[in-house]
Design an enzyme around this catalytic site. Sequence first.
Site, PDB file in Angstrom:
ATOM      1  N   GLY A   1       0.808  -1.206   0.000  1.00  0.00           N
ATOM      2  CA  GLY A   1       0.000   0.000   0.000  1.00  0.00           C
ATOM      3  C   GLY A   1       0.843   1.258   0.000  1.00  0.00           C
ATOM      4  O   GLY A   1       2.079   1.217  -0.105  1.00  0.00           O
TER       5      GLY A   1
ATOM      6  N   TYR B   1     -14.749   4.229   8.676  1.00  0.00           N
ATOM      7  CA  TYR B   1     -13.297   4.283   8.830  1.00  0.00           C
ATOM      8  C   TYR B   1     -12.930   4.949  10.154  1.00  0.00           C
ATOM      9  O   TYR B   1     -12.092   4.445  10.909  1.00  0.00           O
ATOM     10  CB  TYR B   1     -12.683   5.048   7.661  1.00  0.00           C
ATOM     11  CG  TYR B   1     -11.173   5.134   7.688  1.00  0.00           C
ATOM     12  CD1 TYR B   1     -10.388   3.984   7.607  1.00  0.00           C
ATOM     13  CD2 TYR B   1     -10.542   6.371   7.763  1.00  0.00           C
ATOM     14  CE1 TYR B   1      -9.000   4.073   7.620  1.00  0.00           C
ATOM     15  CE2 TYR B   1      -9.156   6.463   7.767  1.00  0.00           C
ATOM     16  CZ  TYR B   1      -8.385   5.312   7.698  1.00  0.00           C
ATOM     17  OH  TYR B   1      -7.017   5.403   7.702  1.00  0.00           O
TER      18      TYR B   1
END
Length: 322
Positions: A11, A141
């Site tokens: 990532g 999130y």
Amino acid sequence: MKRIMVTGALGQIGSDLVATLRQIYGEEAVLATDIRQIQHETLQSGPFRILDVTDHHAFHEAAQAHRADTIIHLAALLSAKAESNPALAWNLNMGGLLSALETARALSCQFFTPSSIAAFGADTPKSATPQDTLQRPHTMYGVSKVSGELLCDYYYHKYGVDTRGLRFPGLISHSAPPGGGTTDYAVEMFGAAIHKGSYISYINQGTYLDMMYMPDAIRAVIALMEADPAKLKHRNAFNVTAMSVDPEGIAASIRRHIPNFSLGYEVDPVRQAIANEWPDSIDATAAREEWGFDVQYDLNHMTDDMVSKLMEKSQADQSKIS
């Protein structure tokens, strides 16, 4: 840190962090793991393993086989993607974190996982947001990040796991593509400036958010993990930041290199609503006082490096084509 296992290694953060860790601690000392396997230099520069972080047994076995003394857990679904699939976000973000913490507890590993400015909320003070303040986010999130901070605190107090974390702002990098975060517009803007000379922002003008250049973020992770634990009053997680900027501020900085760069707006209501919950600026005093946090890049210094690196990459790509 001597033998380190990194999840989410392909990532945006992981790509740069693994490379730096391998330079410091040795290539074989850093195991990179991810759910996917793609063409990436991380796979060539040291050990790599496919890993589903929600698989508790596989997580433990990977860390044990590597003889890890440190786990850096980065695997997560980011803000915008998390809102499109909240159930998946909760299962991945919290299920993966539980696997990581249980493995750290069983193997007596030092532990790091990032939190985010998403852990704040609409009722949090917007300016100079304190280290300790109200956290009531309205996004999945954000909810998972607050829950993660509390869970890491629990494992520290209940089991003595040496947990540490940072509340990252938006992170800007030239070496990895955006991963589905609300602040991705900043990364996209630099690439668009180089390749098209224009960009349409999904975040509205005048929306100030904290940002940090990736080299400073990587330095912060390592500095925190190497810090004397006796000096850490806060652990999960420290406010860190480098700059508070809006889209036009970034565009103005880019125009120092690309004078004709144009910026327009087509606001995405979902991501704009997320951004509206986040602070305009945050206070990183605790990080500076407890472990010496600092940054090397302000907006213009970051822009200079981003434009230089992206232009070099663009020229290299053109050379391959021709």
